[in-house]
Design an enzyme around this catalytic site. Structure first.
Site, PDB file in Angstrom:
ATOM      1  N   PRO A 140       0.816  -1.215   0.000  1.00 26.50           N
ATOM      2  CA  PRO A 140       0.000   0.000   0.000  1.00 26.50           C
ATOM      3  C   PRO A 140       0.844   1.256   0.000  1.00 26.50           C
ATOM      4  O   PRO A 140       1.709   1.432   0.844  1.00 26.50           O
ATOM      5  CB  PRO A 140      -0.800  -0.116   1.299  1.00 26.50           C
ATOM      6  CG  PRO A 140      -0.647  -1.528   1.745  1.00 26.50           C
ATOM      7  CD  PRO A 140       0.652  -1.984   1.221  1.00 26.50           C
ATOM      8  N   GLU A 141       0.613   2.100  -0.988  1.00 25.47           N
ATOM      9  CA  GLU A 141       1.234   3.418  -1.044  1.00 25.47           C
ATOM     10  C   GLU A 141       0.108   4.433  -0.902  1.00 25.47           C
ATOM     11  O   GLU A 141      -1.003   4.075  -0.512  1.00 25.47           O
ATOM     12  CB  GLU A 141       2.012   3.575  -2.361  1.00 25.47           C
ATOM     13  CG  GLU A 141       3.048   2.459  -2.553  1.00 25.47           C
ATOM     14  CD  GLU A 141       3.808   2.528  -3.864  1.00 25.47           C
ATOM     15  OE1 GLU A 141       3.978   3.633  -4.396  1.00 25.47           O
ATOM     16  OE2 GLU A 141       4.231   1.478  -4.355  1.00 25.47           O
TER      17      GLU A 141
END
Length: 273
Positions: free
Chosen positions: A2-3
């Site tokens: 997850p960014e």
DNA sequence: CGCATTTCCTGGAGGC
DNA sequence: TGCCTCCAGGAAATGC
């Protein structure tokens, strides 16, 4: 992995369903993932109300009343989602929080345990890891401010990954942004002229905004708050595309190592300066 | 000081 | 099928 776009997607999904709700009983299945206020979560959280869920850098933040923030960092395999209380408990589920007035609970699951939860209450006591400082929010940064963080000798890819400089980009969106801006990942940040620097910031914003519209990129672990997969991975131009033709010019995408990470780029679109 | 590199962790992929 | 090794990556720790 997850960014920023994935954290934003999760935060929006949770906000829709959690805003104004109160937290109920807490089950902590693995205590070393919790940091911040040293008091147990099952004493700190039940009864508090969720005012809103939002994103800061790559983190998902629950603003609680009275004055508490519950901050989730998803690391690379972390998942944060709502599900029915009777749903089977998947392996590596570390935290469950009941939502009062519903038959649902918030679950935090993180096999690789690079993630964690910070309970911030303003207490001067603190246990576990400190939440690192974060730099610029890319979507709210002006070209002049962005140019100021371009330290002289640093590889541009390494700089984009440094959360203290600019927050929210990970390996995927760094590579995608550099490709969109036609900048080689090993270029020295200080060598970028004004036009290139401005182009890079614009590419970062465009890439992140588009990824958010598609609900983020799902490769292995990431899911939206409702369990659905993101779809931006279909539009990646370089990431994880070694040996495939560049979507802009047809040249074969190359993979190298930069800042200790796999780095994908197009040798023609992103020439060495 | 300012960089780059290594380490933590688990599941999945690939070799044999 | 089973065992082994390698790889993915965010960010702190360590090295040069």
């Amino acid at each position: 992995m997850p960014e920023l776009p994935e954290a934003e997607t999760i935060a929006r999904g949770l906000n829709r369903r959690l805003a104004r709700r109160r937290l109920g009983p807490v089950a902590l299945l693995r205590s070393d993932i919790v940091h911040g206020d040293p008091r147990p979560l099952d004493r700190l959280l039940p009864g508090r109300r969720v005012m809103r869920v939002h994103r800061q850098a790559k983190r998902v933040v629950l603003d609680l009343q009275p004055a508490t923030q519950l901050v989730f960092h998803l690391g690379m395999s972390g998942r944060l989602y709502l599900c029915g209380v009777a749903e089977p408990i998947e392996k590596h589920t570390h935290l469950r929080i009941r939502i009062v007035g519903t038959h649902h609970e918030l679950r935090f699951r993180d096999p690789r345990r690079f993630g964690g939860v910070w309970c911030l209450t303003g207490s001067h006591r603190h246990k576990g890891k400190r939440l690192g400082e974060v730099g610029l929010e890319p979507l709210e940064t002006t070209p002049a401010v962005f140019r100021r963080i371009l330290s002289r000798q640093r590889q541009i890819k390494a700089l984009l990954l440094d959360q203290r400089a600019i927050a929210g980009l990970g390996n995927i969106y760094s590579d995608e942004s550099l490709h969109a801006a036609h900048i080689h990942p090993l270029a020295k940040a200080g060598d970028l002229d004004r036009a290139a620097a401005d182009r890079l910031l614009r590419a970062i914003k465009t890439t992140l905004r588009k990824a958010i519209r598609f609900g983020g990129s799902t490769f292995m672990d990431y899911r939206r708050a409702d369990g659905a997969e993101g779809s931006f991975q279909r539009y990646h131009r370089v990431y994880n595309r070694e040996g495939k033709p560049c979507r802009a010019c047809g040249t074969t995408i190359v993979r190298i190592r930069a800042a200790g990470r796999s780095t994908f780029f197009c040798p023609k679109c992103q020439p060495v300066a």
